[in-house]
Design a protein around this motif. Structure first.
Motif, PDB file in Angstrom:
ATOM      1  N   TYR A  39       0.848  -1.181   0.000  1.00 44.04           N
ATOM      2  CA  TYR A  39       0.000   0.000   0.000  1.00 44.04           C
ATOM      3  C   TYR A  39       0.884   1.231   0.000  1.00 44.04           C
ATOM      4  N   ARG A  98       1.263   4.742   0.820  1.00 45.83           N
ATOM      5  CA  ARG A  98       0.567   5.682   1.713  1.00 45.83           C
ATOM      6  C   ARG A  98       0.384   7.065   1.103  1.00 45.83           C
ATOM      7  N   TRP A 147      -3.062   0.403  -3.645  1.00 47.34           N
ATOM      8  CA  TRP A 147      -2.376  -0.884  -3.545  1.00 47.34           C
ATOM      9  C   TRP A 147      -1.762  -1.210  -4.898  1.00 47.34           C
ATOM     10  N   GLN A 153       3.072  -1.391   3.985  1.00 40.66           N
ATOM     11  CA  GLN A 153       2.984   0.010   3.606  1.00 40.66           C
ATOM     12  C   GLN A 153       4.331   0.530   3.136  1.00 40.66           C
TER      13      GLN A 153
END
Length: 91
Positions: free
Chosen positions: A71, A73, A78, A90
């Motif tokens: 992911y 941020r 994704w 992340q």
């Protein structure tokens, strides 16, 4: 799947998986906005800052379905893991 029917968090995660696999990425806002239209706060909701969010149960199920994704941020999406990525989900 007809989006007017009730959807479980697992079904929502599978819908997200299909969208992710079609493009190899999925923006959180795109997924959450789609799920928000189902008017079920288990699937999507607005946080205290007014951001649309994917429900926690949906996220947990989606993460299980996509163990090799990360992911981003900053841009809130994704994507497939790259060899240059740091450990963890992340980036």
């Amino acid at each position: 799947m007809d989006t007017t029917e009730d959807m479980t968090p697992e079904e929502a995660a599978n819908w997200m998986l299909r969208e992710y696999e079609a493009k190899r990425f999925l923006y959180q806002e795109e997924a959450a906005s789609h799920l928000l239209h189902l008017q079920d706060q288990k699937l999507a909701y607005y946080d205290a800052s007014g951001n649309v969010c994917v429900g926690k149960a949906v996220l947990a199920a989606f993460n299980k379905l996509t163990p090799n994704s990360v992911y981003e941020r900053v841009d809130k999406f994704w994507r497939d893991r790259l060899t240059t990525d740091q450990p963890g989900r992340q980036q």
